[in-house]
Design an enzyme around this catalytic site. Structure first.
Site, mmCIF file in Angstrom:
data_model
loop_
_atom_site.group_PDB
_atom_site.id
_atom_site.type_symbol
_atom_site.label_atom_id
_atom_site.label_comp_id
_atom_site.label_asym_id
_atom_site.label_seq_id
_atom_site.Cartn_x
_atom_site.Cartn_y
_atom_site.Cartn_z
ATOM 1 N N GLU A 41 0.855 -1.197 0.000
ATOM 2 C CA GLU A 41 0.000 0.000 0.000
ATOM 3 C C GLU A 41 0.883 1.236 0.000
ATOM 4 O OE1 GLU A 41 -2.944 0.126 3.166
ATOM 5 O OE2 GLU A 41 -2.758 2.307 3.259
ATOM 6 N N ARG A 45 0.331 10.441 0.531
ATOM 7 C CA ARG A 45 0.614 11.492 1.518
ATOM 8 C C ARG A 45 1.828 12.301 1.168
ATOM 9 N NH1 ARG A 45 0.649 7.956 7.038
ATOM 10 N NH2 ARG A 45 -1.143 6.763 6.388
ATOM 11 N N LYS A 129 -11.306 -1.424 6.334
ATOM 12 C CA LYS A 129 -10.118 -1.218 7.150
ATOM 13 C C LYS A 129 -10.587 -0.817 8.545
ATOM 14 C CE LYS A 129 -6.379 2.241 7.473
ATOM 15 N NZ LYS A 129 -5.099 2.588 6.858
HETATM 16 C C1 3PG Z 1 -1.228 4.475 8.363
HETATM 17 O O1 3PG Z 1 -2.172 4.784 7.667
HETATM 18 O O2 3PG Z 1 -0.318 5.240 8.692
HETATM 19 C C2 3PG Z 1 -1.186 3.068 8.753
HETATM 20 O O3 3PG Z 1 -2.299 2.791 9.499
HETATM 21 C C3 3PG Z 1 0.094 2.639 9.387
HETATM 22 O O4 3PG Z 1 0.051 2.743 10.744
HETATM 23 P P1 3PG Z 1 1.310 2.352 11.647
HETATM 24 O O5 3PG Z 1 2.450 3.228 11.244
HETATM 25 O O6 3PG Z 1 0.846 2.601 13.035
HETATM 26 O O7 3PG Z 1 1.621 0.886 11.386
#
Ligand code: 3PG
Length: 213
Positions: A41, A45, A129
């Site tokens: 994924e 961002r 999710k």
């Molecule tokens: C996110 O969208 O940043 C994910 O949920 C990853 O989360 P994490 O860094 O806590 O694993």
């Protein structure tokens, strides 16, 4: 319709990738795939995200690359145009859900409350999710939902770790888990792809004892 959970059922851990430099996308994806984590994924961002997605889609055919942090209809179009094979959002609105449905690729809208889950089920969507997983209640919360809402299946993400991932994966209503724990910032900053591959391999092995599915 195919669910995100069907895309790589043998590898139900989804590395959540934040890419600052699109030049890192292909070696990073190759390391993850070599370590046994083909479902990737790429979060929308960073300014480099779409180029990174495109680079992986074009250059690493063994990867199943999707887009995360998709929070608008424009983001859906951009991601699919860049080659995303699935879409993930931290939350959802009617407009975003409509765009995800029309995209033609599997998607995971985000939920963190029971009413949001029920609202998605009402819309005929049963794959979602669960975000932010640890902060919103973690394994006990998802376990509690399995009784009244057994048809909903989740990909918990947000605060999940190597230590907690197996417990999530053992739940009947969990199809995959996502996170960044196998991508430590120092390894990424050093472009230490061998270390990323090794961490991916450890992560891919994590679920083996609990999967049995
Ligand atoms: C996110 O969208 O940043 C994910 O949920 C990853 O989360 P994490 O860094 O806590 O694993």
């Amino acid at each position: 319709m195919t669910s995100v959970f069907d895309l790589a059922p043998e590898a139900p851990v989804v590395p959540v990738v934040v890419i600052e430099d699109a030049a890192d996308a292909v070696p990073l994806a190759r390391a993850l795939v070599a370590g046994g984590l083909p479902l990737i994924e790429v979060t929308l961002r960073t300014p480099a995200a779409l180029d990174a997605l495109r680079a992986i889609a074009d250059g690493v055919p063994e990867a199943v690359v999707g887009a995360g942090t998709v929070v608008s209809a424009a983001g859906v179009a951009d991601a699919v145009g860049a080659g995303a094979r699935f879409l993930v959002s931290p939350g959802w609105t009617g407009r975003l859900l409509g765009a995800m449905r029309e995209s033609g690729v599997p998607f995971l809208p985000g939920v963190s409350t029971v009413s949001e889950v029920v609202a998605l089920l009402e819309q005929g969507v049963d794959a979602m999710k669960f975000f932010p997983a640890e902060a919103a209640g973690g394994v006990p919360y998802l376990k509690s939902l399995a009784g009244p809402l057994p048809q909903a299946r989740f990909c918990p993400t947000g605060g999940v770790s190597a230590a907690s991932a197996p417990a999530y994966l053992a739940l009947p209503n969990v199809g995959c888990v996502g996170g960044t724990w196998m991508l430590p910032p120092d390894a990424l900053a050093a472009r230490d792809w061998a270390r990323v591959e090794s961490l991916a391999r450890g992560t891919a092995a994590l679920r083996a004892p609990v999967s049995g599915r």
